[in-house]
Enzyme design. Structure first.
Site, PDB file in Angstrom:
ATOM      1  N   LYS A 215      10.872  18.863  -1.130  1.00 64.38           N
ATOM      2  CA  LYS A 215      11.232  18.365  -2.470  1.00 64.38           C
ATOM      3  C   LYS A 215      12.572  18.930  -2.923  1.00 64.38           C
ATOM      4  O   LYS A 215      13.421  18.204  -3.465  1.00 64.38           O
ATOM      5  CB  LYS A 215      10.132  18.742  -3.467  1.00 64.38           C
ATOM      6  N   CYS A 269      15.139  16.876 -12.347  1.00 64.59           N
ATOM      7  CA  CYS A 269      15.075  17.250 -10.931  1.00 64.59           C
ATOM      8  C   CYS A 269      16.427  17.674 -10.376  1.00 64.59           C
ATOM      9  O   CYS A 269      16.634  18.834 -10.033  1.00 64.59           O
ATOM     10  CB  CYS A 269      14.522  16.078 -10.103  1.00 64.59           C
TER      11      CYS A 269
END
Length: 433
Positions: A215, A269
């Site tokens: 991720k 993010c």
């Protein structure tokens, strides 16, 4: 594990990822309890409404709440599967803060029972899933937690990050491939069985630590590539070259695909996750750190260029177009557009007008300013200076012709194909990125 229609699932955190995830799981037939610390969020969802903007989410939530497969609460209850989707911010020194994750673990610990599955979805530094396991082990010594080589555990613990695009979250939660990392292979298999109940994309298992790194790598890759485009824009600006033309022509090479520059990088993010890698290994994460610094400095560059243009026309009002971190959404988290507009509003006060079609009121950051929220038509009529910060579709329809004569600083390149339609006066007032 019970079948999907018999499962009791608790989703902890009902934000931009937690609520869509909870609603999709509920649509698959499971009984879902959404947990949040905000009474307003809980009450909103239980009334069949939503507190965030996302395509088709309102209708989905309304349907699953009406059918009784989704309800929200402030209090945790026993469940078969616990999905944790809480924030993982960074501190002022860019150190990761996993306190929300660990607090979520403390919340579910009292109701855990043998056979339960605990899945962390929050973007996290490597080792967070194991830290969560350790908290659960300390609070529930009566349950055997998973460790490599210690046999079959009572609780399965895994990590499975989302990888979705705001505006397409419901589609991508279902269709995108999922990387499922278990503390042990058995944990990964148990989580895999859960996700296959509502995910059409490929579900691939690995270790929890590898999945956590995956991720972070995905978002750091994006940040590095955006930094290349933003750095090009600075170089082209100094050389007096149209960066949009350069990128367009370079991308005609069959193996070149340069992204588009902008005022920086925002969102929950890409603007945050690279710091997790840098913090863990500052000696080796040189490129990732530099990319973050380039993208942060681009925001300061845009602020300086915007201020220079504004100071050139001291009698004109200023329309800042867009506050969100990307086009066509209402998400302002880590938004460079919001930061630039706020700093301009603090400096120029009532001259600053904010145009954000996805906001019904000014964000709280502007409480200390005299800025005003207006629509695009009012901006066209009353503002002489346009600072384009977000490429919302509605802004692309604004005609820059001989009737406007606006002073324009377009950080998104949405009007670069219109300069031939400007008068000489407007051409002189136009600024590229």
């Amino acid at each position: 594990m019970p079948t999907s229609t018999e499962q009791q699932v608790a989703v902890i955190g009902l934000g931009y990822i937690g609520l869509p995830t909870a609603a999709l799981i509920a649509r698959s037939g499971a009984k879902v309890l959404g947990i949040d610390v905000s009474a307003h969020v809980v009450d909103t969802i239980n009334s069949g409404k939503v507190h965030i903007e996302e395509v088709d989410l309102d209708g989905l939530v309304q349907g699953v709440v009406a059918r009784g497969t989704l309800r929200a609460s402030l209090q945790i209850e026993p469940s078969d599967v616990f999905v944790i989707a809480v924030p993982t911010p960074v501190s002022e020194d860019n150190a990761p803060d996993i306190s929300y994750v660990l607090n979520a673990a403390r919340t579910i610990a009292p109701v855990l029972a043998a056979g339960n599955v605990v899945i962390l979805e929050s973007t996290s530094p490597v080792g967070t899933t194991e830290a969560m396991r350790d908290v659960l082990a300390e609070l529930r010594p009566d349950l055997k937690m998973p460790h490599a080589g210690n046999g079959v555990a009572d609780i399965a613990i895994a990590y499975c990050p989302e990888r979705v695009l705001p505006g397409r979250i419901l589609v991508e939660l279902i269709d995108n491939d999922r990387c499922i990392g278990g503390i042990t292979p058995r944990c990964a298999r148990k989580a895999l069985s859960f996700y296959r109940g509502f995910v059409r994309g490929a579900c691939i298992t690995t270790s929890a630590r590898a999945a956590e790194m995956v991720k972070l790598v995905e978002n750091s890759f994006r940040d590095v590539n955006i930094a290349f485009a933003n750095e090009l824009s600075l170089i082209a600006d100094k050389a007096g070259i149209d960066v949009w033309e350069v990128i367009s022509l370079a991308n005609r090479h069959p193996r070149v695909n340069i992204l588009q520059p902008g005022p920086g990088v925002g969102g929950h993010c890409i603007a945050v996750d690279p710091w997790f890698i840098v913090h863990a290994d500052p000696e080796n994460a040189k490129l990732i750190r530099t990319a973050r610094e380039v993208n942060l400095s681009k925001t300061d560059h845009v602020l300086g260029r915007a201020s220079d243009l504004i100071d050139t026309f001291p009698d004109d009002d200023i329309a800042c177009l867009g506050l969100a971190f990307k086009p066509n959404i209402d998400d302002f988290r880590e938004s460079p557009a919001l930061e630039i507009a706020h700093r301009l509003a603090r400096r120029y006060g009532r001259r600053v007008k904010l145009v954000e079609p996805y906001a019904s009121a000014l964000p709280m950051e502007f409480a200390d300013t005299h800025a005003e929220l207006i629509d695009i038509d009012t901006a066209i009529e009353s503002c002489g200076i346009f600072i384009v910060l977000v490429d919302h579709d509605v802004f692309k329809s604004v005609p820059l012709d001989e009737r406007t004569g606006k002073a324009v600083y377009d950080t998104r390149g949405i009007w670069r194909d219109q300069p031939e339609r400007l008068t000489a006066k407007a051409m002189l007032r136009r600024v590229g990125d």
